[in-house]
Design a protein around this motif. Structure first.
Motif, PDB file in Angstrom:
ATOM      1  N   HIS A  59     -10.344  -2.330  13.919  1.00 18.18           N
ATOM      2  CA  HIS A  59     -11.211  -3.448  13.511  1.00 18.18           C
ATOM      3  C   HIS A  59     -11.296  -3.583  11.987  1.00 18.18           C
ATOM      4  O   HIS A  59     -12.384  -3.751  11.420  1.00 18.18           O
ATOM      5  CB  HIS A  59     -12.616  -3.295  14.117  1.00 18.18           C
ATOM      6  CG  HIS A  59     -12.615  -3.063  15.600  1.00 18.18           C
ATOM      7  ND1 HIS A  59     -12.284  -4.054  16.506  1.00 18.18           N
ATOM      8  CD2 HIS A  59     -12.877  -1.944  16.329  1.00 18.18           C
ATOM      9  CE1 HIS A  59     -12.350  -3.566  17.739  1.00 18.18           C
ATOM     10  NE2 HIS A  59     -12.700  -2.291  17.658  1.00 18.18           N
TER      11      HIS A  59
ATOM     12  N   VAL B 200     -15.065   0.482   7.478  1.00 17.72           N
ATOM     13  CA  VAL B 200     -15.480  -0.764   8.135  1.00 17.72           C
ATOM     14  C   VAL B 200     -16.987  -0.975   7.969  1.00 17.72           C
ATOM     15  O   VAL B 200     -17.453  -2.072   7.635  1.00 17.72           O
ATOM     16  CB  VAL B 200     -15.098  -0.731   9.630  1.00 17.72           C
ATOM     17  CG1 VAL B 200     -15.763  -1.887  10.378  1.00 17.72           C
ATOM     18  CG2 VAL B 200     -13.583  -0.788   9.798  1.00 17.72           C
ATOM     19  N   ARG B 201     -17.757   0.062   8.186  1.00 17.67           N
ATOM     20  CA  ARG B 201     -19.215  -0.034   8.070  1.00 17.67           C
ATOM     21  C   ARG B 201     -19.626  -0.414   6.646  1.00 17.67           C
ATOM     22  O   ARG B 201     -20.486  -1.292   6.439  1.00 17.67           O
ATOM     23  CB  ARG B 201     -19.848   1.297   8.481  1.00 17.67           C
ATOM     24  CG  ARG B 201     -21.374   1.322   8.430  1.00 17.67           C
ATOM     25  CD  ARG B 201     -21.912   2.662   8.901  1.00 17.67           C
ATOM     26  NE  ARG B 201     -21.475   3.754   8.063  1.00 17.67           N
ATOM     27  CZ  ARG B 201     -22.060   4.114   6.921  1.00 17.67           C
ATOM     28  NH1 ARG B 201     -23.132   3.434   6.486  1.00 17.67           N
ATOM     29  NH2 ARG B 201     -21.605   5.124   6.227  1.00 17.67           N
TER      30      ARG B 201
ATOM     31  N   THR C 142     -11.123  -5.738   9.451  1.00 20.60           N
ATOM     32  CA  THR C 142     -11.191  -7.202   9.435  1.00 20.60           C
ATOM     33  C   THR C 142     -10.926  -7.842   8.074  1.00 20.60           C
ATOM     34  O   THR C 142     -10.795  -9.065   7.975  1.00 20.60           O
ATOM     35  CB  THR C 142     -12.581  -7.663   9.920  1.00 20.60           C
ATOM     36  OG1 THR C 142     -13.592  -7.078   9.076  1.00 20.60           O
ATOM     37  CG2 THR C 142     -12.804  -7.225  11.361  1.00 20.60           C
ATOM     38  N   TRP C 143     -10.849  -7.060   7.002  1.00 19.12           N
ATOM     39  CA  TRP C 143     -10.600  -7.658   5.687  1.00 19.12           C
ATOM     40  C   TRP C 143      -9.158  -8.181   5.608  1.00 19.12           C
ATOM     41  O   TRP C 143      -8.255  -7.669   6.286  1.00 19.12           O
ATOM     42  CB  TRP C 143     -10.882  -6.651   4.576  1.00 19.12           C
ATOM     43  CG  TRP C 143     -10.257  -5.294   4.777  1.00 19.12           C
ATOM     44  CD1 TRP C 143      -9.019  -4.885   4.395  1.00 19.12           C
ATOM     45  CD2 TRP C 143     -10.872  -4.174   5.424  1.00 19.12           C
ATOM     46  NE1 TRP C 143      -8.813  -3.585   4.746  1.00 19.12           N
ATOM     47  CE2 TRP C 143      -9.939  -3.120   5.381  1.00 19.12           C
ATOM     48  CE3 TRP C 143     -12.119  -3.961   6.027  1.00 19.12           C
ATOM     49  CZ2 TRP C 143     -10.201  -1.860   5.921  1.00 19.12           C
ATOM     50  CZ3 TRP C 143     -12.376  -2.719   6.560  1.00 19.12           C
ATOM     51  CH2 TRP C 143     -11.428  -1.686   6.509  1.00 19.12           C
TER      52      TRP C 143
ATOM     53  N   TYR D  81     -17.793  -1.878   4.370  1.00 18.86           N
ATOM     54  CA  TYR D  81     -17.313  -3.230   4.068  1.00 18.86           C
ATOM     55  C   TYR D  81     -18.313  -4.264   4.577  1.00 18.86           C
ATOM     56  O   TYR D  81     -18.675  -5.215   3.862  1.00 18.86           O
ATOM     57  CB  TYR D  81     -15.942  -3.454   4.705  1.00 18.86           C
ATOM     58  CG  TYR D  81     -15.401  -4.850   4.508  1.00 18.86           C
ATOM     59  CD1 TYR D  81     -14.896  -5.264   3.273  1.00 18.86           C
ATOM     60  CD2 TYR D  81     -15.389  -5.768   5.563  1.00 18.86           C
ATOM     61  CE1 TYR D  81     -14.394  -6.538   3.095  1.00 18.86           C
ATOM     62  CE2 TYR D  81     -14.892  -7.043   5.390  1.00 18.86           C
ATOM     63  CZ  TYR D  81     -14.397  -7.430   4.161  1.00 18.86           C
ATOM     64  OH  TYR D  81     -13.905  -8.704   3.989  1.00 18.86           O
ATOM     65  N   ARG D  82     -18.786  -4.077   5.813  1.00 15.64           N
ATOM     66  CA  ARG D  82     -19.769  -5.008   6.383  1.00 15.64           C
ATOM     67  C   ARG D  82     -21.081  -4.973   5.606  1.00 15.64           C
ATOM     68  O   ARG D  82     -21.750  -5.998   5.436  1.00 15.64           O
ATOM     69  CB  ARG D  82     -20.020  -4.657   7.848  1.00 15.64           C
ATOM     70  CG  ARG D  82     -18.829  -4.950   8.757  1.00 15.64           C
ATOM     71  CD  ARG D  82     -19.070  -4.419  10.155  1.00 15.64           C
ATOM     72  NE  ARG D  82     -17.967  -4.765  11.051  1.00 15.64           N
ATOM     73  CZ  ARG D  82     -17.805  -4.252  12.268  1.00 15.64           C
ATOM     74  NH1 ARG D  82     -18.695  -3.362  12.724  1.00 15.64           N
ATOM     75  NH2 ARG D  82     -16.791  -4.615  13.020  1.00 15.64           N
ATOM     76  N   LEU D  83     -21.431  -3.804   5.080  1.00 18.47           N
ATOM     77  CA  LEU D  83     -22.703  -3.636   4.393  1.00 18.47           C
ATOM     78  C   LEU D  83     -22.692  -4.247   2.994  1.00 18.47           C
ATOM     79  O   LEU D  83     -23.697  -4.827   2.547  1.00 18.47           O
ATOM     80  CB  LEU D  83     -23.029  -2.134   4.310  1.00 18.47           C
ATOM     81  CG  LEU D  83     -24.406  -1.726   3.794  1.00 18.47           C
ATOM     82  CD1 LEU D  83     -25.509  -2.296   4.698  1.00 18.47           C
ATOM     83  CD2 LEU D  83     -24.507  -0.200   3.735  1.00 18.47           C
ATOM     84  N   TYR D  84     -21.555  -4.146   2.303  1.00 17.37           N
ATOM     85  CA  TYR D  84     -21.533  -4.536   0.883  1.00 17.37           C
ATOM     86  C   TYR D  84     -20.593  -5.694   0.552  1.00 17.37           C
ATOM     87  O   TYR D  84     -20.557  -6.126  -0.603  1.00 17.37           O
ATOM     88  CB  TYR D  84     -21.135  -3.320   0.034  1.00 17.37           C
ATOM     89  CG  TYR D  84     -22.195  -2.246   0.001  1.00 17.37           C
ATOM     90  CD1 TYR D  84     -23.391  -2.441  -0.688  1.00 17.37           C
ATOM     91  CD2 TYR D  84     -21.996  -1.030   0.666  1.00 17.37           C
ATOM     92  CE1 TYR D  84     -24.375  -1.463  -0.710  1.00 17.37           C
ATOM     93  CE2 TYR D  84     -22.970  -0.047   0.642  1.00 17.37           C
ATOM     94  CZ  TYR D  84     -24.159  -0.270  -0.044  1.00 17.37           C
ATOM     95  OH  TYR D  84     -25.136   0.694  -0.064  1.00 17.37           O
ATOM     96  N   HIS D  85     -19.892  -6.210   1.540  1.00 16.27           N
ATOM     97  CA  HIS D  85     -18.944  -7.299   1.247  1.00 16.27           C
ATOM     98  C   HIS D  85     -19.640  -8.506   0.616  1.00 16.27           C
ATOM     99  O   HIS D  85     -19.146  -9.101  -0.350  1.00 16.27           O
ATOM    100  CB  HIS D  85     -18.218  -7.718   2.529  1.00 16.27           C
ATOM    101  CG  HIS D  85     -17.327  -8.915   2.345  1.00 16.27           C
ATOM    102  ND1 HIS D  85     -16.288  -8.953   1.438  1.00 16.27           N
ATOM    103  CD2 HIS D  85     -17.347 -10.143   2.941  1.00 16.27           C
ATOM    104  CE1 HIS D  85     -15.694 -10.137   1.488  1.00 16.27           C
ATOM    105  NE2 HIS D  85     -16.312 -10.882   2.386  1.00 16.27           N
ATOM    106  N   TYR D  86     -20.806  -8.842   1.132  1.00 16.24           N
ATOM    107  CA  TYR D  86     -21.503 -10.030   0.617  1.00 16.24           C
ATOM    108  C   TYR D  86     -21.990  -9.823  -0.815  1.00 16.24           C
ATOM    109  O   TYR D  86     -22.312 -10.789  -1.523  1.00 16.24           O
ATOM    110  CB  TYR D  86     -22.670 -10.399   1.546  1.00 16.24           C
ATOM    111  CG  TYR D  86     -23.922  -9.582   1.333  1.00 16.24           C
ATOM    112  CD1 TYR D  86     -24.984 -10.077   0.564  1.00 16.24           C
ATOM    113  CD2 TYR D  86     -24.056  -8.318   1.901  1.00 16.24           C
ATOM    114  CE1 TYR D  86     -26.132  -9.335   0.375  1.00 16.24           C
ATOM    115  CE2 TYR D  86     -25.206  -7.573   1.707  1.00 16.24           C
ATOM    116  CZ  TYR D  86     -26.232  -8.081   0.944  1.00 16.24           C
ATOM    117  OH  TYR D  86     -27.376  -7.337   0.748  1.00 16.24           O
TER     118      TYR D  86
ATOM    119  N   GLU E 256     -14.724  -5.420  -1.854  1.00 13.41           N
ATOM    120  CA  GLU E 256     -13.505  -5.726  -1.125  1.00 13.41           C
ATOM    121  C   GLU E 256     -12.717  -4.447  -0.866  1.00 13.41           C
ATOM    122  O   GLU E 256     -12.861  -3.451  -1.585  1.00 13.41           O
ATOM    123  CB  GLU E 256     -12.613  -6.693  -1.911  1.00 13.41           C
ATOM    124  CG  GLU E 256     -13.197  -8.074  -2.114  1.00 13.41           C
ATOM    125  CD  GLU E 256     -13.177  -8.915  -0.842  1.00 13.41           C
ATOM    126  OE1 GLU E 256     -12.541  -8.482   0.144  1.00 13.41           O
ATOM    127  OE2 GLU E 256     -13.787  -9.998  -0.842  1.00 13.41           O
TER     128      GLU E 256
END
Length: 348
Positions: free
Chosen positions: A290, A257-258, A292-293, A260-265, A269
């Motif tokens: 959580h 999760v961490r 969230t993807w 994903y939030r850091l590198y999703h942008y 994926e």
């Protein structure tokens, strides 16, 4: 030579008309009372079908009706006899000359006519002979054999015999996976039902190495919508095999999760494949952790998951990191190792 091969099995046939084929083999160096045993590959083992007496010239002849391909083995009526493996195709007239080398307990093919398969096999046996002759203190005969065989098969991927000979590397499969792939790709269209070709295909499906293309996954998500891994081309994707009941998976989820939030942008994926068989438990774990993807899929078949079988998953958590072109970057990265790899990929 029997010990060199992990697999002795039937070369299966597919729809084709049966054709007469023949084999003439001249043996040099046999004792006068030695006969030749002909065996056929049947049901995963070699079954003796004929015992032939060589004529005054040391020659035997046999005919077979071949539908598509047939594997034979020639051996001698003596204990611990060496073998010659023969692949016969329809309408072939194969001629072999073979030297018996008792000090090496070896049958060496000195000449071949009428068969590309046996021409490759001859070169293989010549490598074995040369390696034995060079097997003196300080030499590395095993390396000599493997180097020569690797090159030989790489140069002859479309010859059916190569699918048999490459099993010499079975115990070092991952090291030679690219060679397996090259031979499989060259043969599978023409020989889709061949047992050896199928074996290569199965082995390649059971392991993914860096640089290999990741098999596509098509599976429904929690809302019944079809999700395809291939739809994420252009993204770096972590394929995450997990389940709600897997404690190590659940312990790793906060790290995923961490990241994903850091590198999703930046184009990262996660494609989560659950090996759950309880829908409610699966959905609750997604919510509780959580995750969230959007790419959560499962066929709710547990260890019988189609995606799990496709990727050869035998334990979880298990991950496959793939690049923007859908090729494998690494397997089973978790924790700090996964973070380090993503830092490397997305470094500005």
């Amino acid at each position: 030579m029997k010990h060199l091969f992990i697999i002795i099995t039937v070369l299966a046939t597919f729809t084709a008309s049966a054709q007469k084929s023949s084999l003439t083999c001249t043996f040099n160096g046999l004792e006068s009372d030695t006969r030749v045993v002909v065996s056929e590959a049947q049901g995963g083992r070699l079954v003796p079908t004929d015992t032939l007496t060589p004529d005054d010239r040391g020659q035997i002849k046999l005919d077979r009706t071949v539908t598509n391909s047939l594997m034979l083995a020639l051996s001698l009526t003596k204990s611990n006899s060496p073998y010659i493996h023969v692949i016969m195709l329809p309408k072939e007239k194969i001629t072999l000359s073979v030297n018996y080398m008792p000090t090496l307990n070896h049958l060496d093919i000195s000449s071949v006519k009428g068969s590309d398969n046996m021409a490759v096999y001859k070169k293989f046996t010549n490598l074995i002979t040369a390696a034995h002759l060079q097997d003196q203190p300080g030499s590395n005969a095993a390396s000599f054999i493997e180097f020569g065989l690797d090159t030989l098969l790489s140069n002859n991927p479309s010859v059916l015999m190569s699918a048999f000979l490459v099993t010499y590397f079975e115990k070092a499969f991952e090291q030679y996976a690219e060679l397996y792939k090259k031979i499989r790709d060259a043969l599978i269209e023409r020989w889709p039902n061949n047992e050896f070709v199928q074996h290569l295909d199965s082995r390649l499906r059971s392991v993914l190495l860096p640089g290999m293309e990741a098999p596509n996954i098509e599976m429904t998500d929690r809302d019944g919508k079809m999700r395809r891994l291939s739809d994420l081309r252009g993204k770096v994707v972590l394929i995450d095999f997990w389940a709600s009941w897997c404690r190590p998976c659940r312990m790793e989820n906060p790290n995923v999760v961490r990241l994903y939030r850091l590198y999703h942008y930046k184009g990262f994926e996660v494609f989560s494949v659950s090996l759950d068989n309880n829908r409610d438990a699966w959905l609750k774990a997604i919510e509780d952790d959580h995750l969230t993807w959007p790419n959560h899929v499962s066929d709710l078949r547990g260890w019988s998951s189609a995606a799990g079988r496709l990727y050869g998953i035998q334990s979880i958590p298990s991950t496959v990191l793939i690049d923007k072109e859908g090729k494998v970057l690494a397997r089973n990265l978790r924790g700090q190792d996964l973070e380090n790899k993503l830092k490397e990929i997305f470094a500005e």
